[in-house]
Design a protein around this motif. Structure first.
Motif, PDB file in Angstrom:
ATOM      1  N   PRO A 139       0.823  -1.212   0.000  1.00 44.02           N
ATOM      2  CA  PRO A 139       0.000   0.000   0.000  1.00 44.02           C
ATOM      3  C   PRO A 139       0.858   1.263   0.000  1.00 44.02           C
ATOM      4  CG  PRO A 139      -0.709  -1.545   1.685  1.00 44.02           C
ATOM      5  CD  PRO A 139       0.610  -2.009   1.206  1.00 44.02           C
ATOM      6  N   ARG A 140       1.946   1.224   0.745  1.00 43.38           N
ATOM      7  CA  ARG A 140       2.789   2.416   0.830  1.00 43.38           C
ATOM      8  C   ARG A 140       3.606   2.621  -0.433  1.00 43.38           C
ATOM      9  NH1 ARG A 140       3.087   0.393   6.157  1.00 43.38           N
ATOM     10  NH2 ARG A 140       5.123  -0.523   5.826  1.00 43.38           N
ATOM     11  N   LEU A 141       3.969   1.536  -1.074  1.00 44.37           N
ATOM     12  CA  LEU A 141       4.686   1.650  -2.337  1.00 44.37           C
ATOM     13  C   LEU A 141       3.779   2.335  -3.348  1.00 44.37           C
ATOM     14  CD1 LEU A 141       7.441   0.695  -3.540  1.00 44.37           C
ATOM     15  CD2 LEU A 141       6.218  -1.259  -4.484  1.00 44.37           C
TER      16      LEU A 141
ATOM     17  N   GLY B 164      -7.271   2.108  -3.215  1.00 47.38           N
ATOM     18  CA  GLY B 164      -8.343   1.147  -2.979  1.00 47.38           C
ATOM     19  C   GLY B 164      -8.408   0.629  -1.562  1.00 47.38           C
ATOM     20  N   VAL B 165      -8.122   1.473  -0.597  1.00 46.79           N
ATOM     21  CA  VAL B 165      -8.207   1.066   0.792  1.00 46.79           C
ATOM     22  C   VAL B 165      -9.223   1.934   1.529  1.00 46.79           C
ATOM     23  CG1 VAL B 165      -5.852   0.202   0.879  1.00 46.79           C
ATOM     24  CG2 VAL B 165      -6.313   2.604   1.421  1.00 46.79           C
ATOM     25  N   SER B 166      -9.512   1.531   2.758  1.00 48.10           N
ATOM     26  CA  SER B 166     -10.471   2.295   3.558  1.00 48.10           C
ATOM     27  C   SER B 166      -9.776   3.518   4.164  1.00 48.10           C
ATOM     28  CB  SER B 166     -11.004   1.423   4.672  1.00 48.10           C
ATOM     29  OG  SER B 166      -9.954   1.082   5.547  1.00 48.10           O
ATOM     30  N   ASP B 167     -10.573   4.417   4.685  1.00 45.71           N
ATOM     31  CA  ASP B 167     -10.032   5.602   5.346  1.00 45.71           C
ATOM     32  C   ASP B 167      -9.033   5.215   6.428  1.00 45.71           C
ATOM     33  OD1 ASP B 167     -11.588   7.295   3.857  1.00 45.71           O
ATOM     34  OD2 ASP B 167     -13.078   7.663   5.410  1.00 45.71           O
ATOM     35  N   SER B 168      -9.458   4.285   7.277  1.00 49.24           N
ATOM     36  CA  SER B 168      -8.610   3.942   8.418  1.00 49.24           C
ATOM     37  C   SER B 168      -7.281   3.352   7.978  1.00 49.24           C
ATOM     38  CB  SER B 168      -9.341   2.995   9.360  1.00 49.24           C
ATOM     39  OG  SER B 168      -9.363   1.684   8.877  1.00 49.24           O
ATOM     40  N   VAL B 169      -7.345   2.500   6.986  1.00 48.71           N
ATOM     41  CA  VAL B 169      -6.111   1.884   6.511  1.00 48.71           C
ATOM     42  C   VAL B 169      -5.189   2.918   5.874  1.00 48.71           C
ATOM     43  CG1 VAL B 169      -5.151   0.278   4.818  1.00 48.71           C
ATOM     44  CG2 VAL B 169      -7.039  -0.425   6.273  1.00 48.71           C
ATOM     45  N   LEU B 170      -5.749   3.783   5.054  1.00 48.62           N
ATOM     46  CA  LEU B 170      -4.892   4.801   4.440  1.00 48.62           C
ATOM     47  C   LEU B 170      -4.299   5.697   5.517  1.00 48.62           C
ATOM     48  CD1 LEU B 170      -3.614   6.165   2.048  1.00 48.62           C
ATOM     49  CD2 LEU B 170      -5.601   7.677   1.905  1.00 48.62           C
ATOM     50  N   SER B 171      -5.139   6.075   6.463  1.00 52.70           N
ATOM     51  CA  SER B 171      -4.680   6.941   7.549  1.00 52.70           C
ATOM     52  C   SER B 171      -3.492   6.320   8.278  1.00 52.70           C
ATOM     53  CB  SER B 171      -5.834   7.179   8.521  1.00 52.70           C
ATOM     54  OG  SER B 171      -5.475   8.132   9.493  1.00 52.70           O
ATOM     55  N   LYS B 172      -3.582   5.025   8.524  1.00 51.79           N
ATOM     56  CA  LYS B 172      -2.506   4.357   9.248  1.00 51.79           C
ATOM     57  C   LYS B 172      -1.219   4.296   8.433  1.00 51.79           C
ATOM     58  CE  LYS B 172      -5.370   1.029  10.683  1.00 51.79           C
ATOM     59  NZ  LYS B 172      -5.894  -0.206  11.336  1.00 51.79           N
ATOM     60  N   HIS B 173      -1.364   4.040   7.134  1.00 53.55           N
ATOM     61  CA  HIS B 173      -0.161   3.974   6.303  1.00 53.55           C
ATOM     62  C   HIS B 173       0.469   5.356   6.134  1.00 53.55           C
ATOM     63  CE1 HIS B 173      -0.093  -0.210   5.364  1.00 53.55           C
ATOM     64  NE2 HIS B 173      -1.362  -0.197   5.019  1.00 53.55           N
ATOM     65  N   VAL B 174      -0.383   6.338   5.983  1.00 51.58           N
ATOM     66  CA  VAL B 174       0.122   7.702   5.840  1.00 51.58           C
ATOM     67  C   VAL B 174       0.874   8.109   7.101  1.00 51.58           C
ATOM     68  CG1 VAL B 174      -0.557  10.136   5.754  1.00 51.58           C
ATOM     69  CG2 VAL B 174      -1.544   8.492   4.140  1.00 51.58           C
ATOM     70  N   LYS B 175       0.331   7.688   8.213  1.00 45.76           N
ATOM     71  CA  LYS B 175       0.975   8.017   9.483  1.00 45.76           C
ATOM     72  C   LYS B 175       2.390   7.445   9.547  1.00 45.76           C
ATOM     73  CE  LYS B 175       0.203   7.826  14.473  1.00 45.76           C
ATOM     74  NZ  LYS B 175      -0.498   7.083  15.550  1.00 45.76           N
ATOM     75  N   GLN B 176       2.529   6.228   9.074  1.00 49.96           N
ATOM     76  CA  GLN B 176       3.851   5.610   9.073  1.00 49.96           C
ATOM     77  C   GLN B 176       4.810   6.351   8.159  1.00 49.96           C
ATOM     78  OE1 GLN B 176       4.210   1.208   9.116  1.00 49.96           O
ATOM     79  NE2 GLN B 176       1.994   1.224   8.964  1.00 49.96           N
ATOM     80  N   LEU B 177       4.297   6.756   7.003  1.00 47.39           N
ATOM     81  CA  LEU B 177       5.142   7.491   6.061  1.00 47.39           C
ATOM     82  C   LEU B 177       5.500   8.863   6.633  1.00 47.39           C
ATOM     83  CD1 LEU B 177       3.286   6.556   2.749  1.00 47.39           C
ATOM     84  CD2 LEU B 177       5.628   5.908   3.372  1.00 47.39           C
ATOM     85  N   GLU B 178       4.549   9.410   7.359  1.00 43.87           N
ATOM     86  CA  GLU B 178       4.781  10.719   7.957  1.00 43.87           C
ATOM     87  C   GLU B 178       5.828  10.623   9.065  1.00 43.87           C
ATOM     88  OE1 GLU B 178       1.228  12.317   9.577  1.00 43.87           O
ATOM     89  OE2 GLU B 178       2.008  14.365   9.723  1.00 43.87           O
ATOM     90  N   GLU B 179       5.698   9.578   9.882  1.00 43.89           N
ATOM     91  CA  GLU B 179       6.641   9.394  10.981  1.00 43.89           C
ATOM     92  C   GLU B 179       8.048   9.100  10.473  1.00 43.89           C
ATOM     93  OE1 GLU B 179       4.691   6.450  13.319  1.00 43.89           O
ATOM     94  OE2 GLU B 179       3.508   7.921  14.446  1.00 43.89           O
ATOM     95  N   ALA B 180       8.119   8.566   9.271  1.00 35.79           N
ATOM     96  CA  ALA B 180       9.421   8.287   8.685  1.00 35.79           C
ATOM     97  C   ALA B 180       9.972   9.560   8.037  1.00 35.79           C
ATOM     98  CB  ALA B 180       9.297   7.169   7.650  1.00 35.79           C
ATOM     99  N   GLY B 181       9.130  10.577   7.998  1.00 32.34           N
ATOM    100  CA  GLY B 181       9.562  11.836   7.394  1.00 32.34           C
ATOM    101  C   GLY B 181       9.459  11.844   5.879  1.00 32.34           C
TER     102      GLY B 181
END
Lengths: 97, 97
Positions: free
Chosen positions: B16-18, B40-57
């Motif tokens: 998903p993050r790729l 093609g993911v739900s709000d919650s799933v996208l939110s969680k992946h975005v958070k990881q990408l954000e935390e990684a900077g």
DNA sequence: CTCGTCACTTTCCATGTCGGAAAGTAGGGC
DNA sequence: GCCCTACTTTCCGACATGGAAAGTGACGAG
């Protein structure tokens, strides 16, 4: 809606297996030990990943007795090459190559 | 003893993050909803992946009030572009492109 | 002011994957 | 029989993932 990831194969995508496939696609066959060293994993880990690739029908495991020692060699099957090629194509599409 | 995989980044590698990075690398910015639908993911799933990408900077999240509604837009940071480029280069190396 | 809605966020949870360690197995050789 | 090589399989704790549902903040309606 566009959740469609046609040729995205999780069996191939996992890092160690992607590496294994990448090694095997370039050759006819490679020894278990050579793959293990190239990928940099332990016997047990390689064995488990190979098993998954084998169960998916992507890798053929051959055990041949050479100089009175059993040597295990690995090779991609036709399906394995196809799956890998499709996956790489999909990666290219996703990464915009 | 871990294998030498210089630029192989697990944060970027997960499917998903790729995909998210692949979408964002082509543009300046994209709305949360557009990314969600494209991946093609739900709000919650996208939110969680975005958070990881954000935390990684790697991703910058901007919340702007547009037509009296908060709209969240995503963009790759410089580090995100660099990490993605390095990861793609590594994928190419592994897959023998 | 209160209620409902929109647009996400966070929590809860059940499942799945992963790798390391260690025990297990098969085929020679001594 | 015992040991060695070359994997295999089991055990296990840690971590990742996605769906469902509850939570949050900022309006706009009434």
């Amino acid at each position: 809606m566009t959740a469609v990831r046609p040729h995205f194969d999780p069996v191939v995508h996992a890092p160690p297996r992607l590496q294994i496939c990448g090694l095997l696609v370039a050759v006819d066959t490679m020894d278990f030990a050579a793959v293990r060293d190239a990928v940099g994993v332990s016997d047990s880990v390689l064995s488990k990943h190979v098993k998954q690739l084998e169960e998916a029908g992507y890798v053929k495991v051959r055990k041949a007795t050479i100089t009175s020692r059993v040597r295990t060699s690995l090779a991609l099957t036709k399906a394995g090459r196809a799956a890998f090629a499709a996956h790489v194509a999909e990666l290219r599409r996703i990464t915009g190559a």
